[in-house]
Design an enzyme around this catalytic site. Structure first.
Site, PDB file in Angstrom:
ATOM      1  N   CYS A   1      42.560  38.053  40.749  1.00 43.22           N
ATOM      2  CA  CYS A   1      42.155  37.559  39.443  1.00 43.22           C
ATOM      3  C   CYS A   1      41.996  38.704  38.437  1.00 43.22           C
ATOM      4  O   CYS A   1      42.942  39.410  38.164  1.00 43.22           O
ATOM      5  CB  CYS A   1      40.883  36.725  39.591  1.00 43.22           C
ATOM      6  SG  CYS A   1      40.571  35.584  38.246  1.00 43.22           S
ATOM      7  N   HIS A   2      40.793  38.915  37.895  1.00 44.56           N
ATOM      8  CA  HIS A   2      40.525  39.976  36.924  1.00 44.56           C
ATOM      9  C   HIS A   2      40.176  41.307  37.579  1.00 44.56           C
ATOM     10  O   HIS A   2      39.935  42.293  36.887  1.00 44.56           O
ATOM     11  CB  HIS A   2      39.379  39.563  35.990  1.00 44.56           C
ATOM     12  CG  HIS A   2      39.760  38.508  35.007  1.00 44.56           C
ATOM     13  ND1 HIS A   2      39.795  37.174  35.347  1.00 44.56           N
ATOM     14  CD2 HIS A   2      40.113  38.587  33.710  1.00 44.56           C
ATOM     15  CE1 HIS A   2      40.164  36.472  34.287  1.00 44.56           C
ATOM     16  NE2 HIS A   2      40.362  37.304  33.281  1.00 44.56           N
TER      17      HIS A   2
END
Length: 179
Positions: free
Chosen positions: A112-113
Site C-alpha cells: 500500500c503506502h
C-alpha cells in the site's frame, strides 16, 4: 502449521495509523509458518492500527526503531496506512533499518503506502514495484518502474497494492524467506 520458517526473525515497522490488516494478515501467516515476528515503532508502549479511516486496535511494541536499528532481521515488512507511512518515512532510525536489511540483500516487503519509507531511504531507483495507485507518481519520480499487479518481486523487494492483495503478498514473503 508448517515450521518452514523456524528460526527466521521478521520485523514489522509501523507508527500510529498503520492499516491494521496489513500488519495482522502477514504477521499471522509468518507466525503460522514458524517465523518469530516483532513490532517495531518510533516509541515504546503501544501502537494504534486503523481500519481505513477509523481507529482500530492497539498493539504492543516489542522494540523501538532506535533499539532495533542494529539488530539482525531476516526480513522487514512495511504495512501501509497513510498516516503511518507519512510519519515513518521521516524517521532516521527506520530508514537505517531498511537500508541495513537492503544492504544485506534480505527481503523487504511493502504494501500500500509503505513504499514512502523506501523512497525516503533512496532504495527504489531502478526497481520495479507496485503500491496503492496514489503512490504511482511518487515511485516513478524516485526512479522506480511502477506496475499495477497484486504482487511484484524485484530482487529482495516485495511489493503489493492493497489489503485485497494480502494473500499473494504473504505467499511471496514466505517464498522469499524459504529460499
Amino acid at each position: 502449521m508448517s515450521n518452514s520458517l523456524q528460526g527466521k526473525r521478521v520485523a514489522f515497522l509501523v507508527t500510529d495509523g498503520f492499516e491494521q490488516v496489513e500488519l495482522t494478515g502477514p504477521k499471522q501467516a509468518l507466525e503460522q509458518a514458524g517465523a518469530r515476528t516483532e513490532i517495531l515503532s518510533a516509541k515504546a508502549g503501544q501502537v494504534k492500527g486503523w481500519n481505513h479511516d477509523e481507529p482500530a486496535d492497539d498493539f504492543p511494541v516489542d522494540r523501538t526503531f532506535a533499539q532495533a536499528k542494529d539488530e539482525h532481521y531476516d526480513a522487514v515488512v512495511l504495512p501501509g496506512g497513510v498516516m503511518n507511512s507519512d510519519t515513518i518515512r521521516l524517521d532516521a532510525d527506520a530508514q537505517h533499518i531498511v537500508r541495513l536489511v537492503n544492504g544485506q540483500n534480505r527481503p523487504i516487503a511493502v504494501i500500500c503506502h509503505g513504499g514512502w519509507l523506501l523512497i525516503s531511504a533512496e532504495l527504489v531507483k531502478g526497481k520495479t514495484l507496485t503500491s496503492y495507485k496514489t503512490l504511482k507518481d511518487d515511485l516513478a519520480n524516485a526512479g522506480a518502474h511502477w506496475v499495477d499487479k497484486p504482487v511484484v518481486v524485484d530482487g529482495n523487494l516485495i511489493s503489493s497494492r492493497q489489503p485485497d492483495d494480502i494473500e499473494a503478498f504473504n505467499t511471496a514473503i514466505i517464498e522469499a524467506l524459504s529460499a
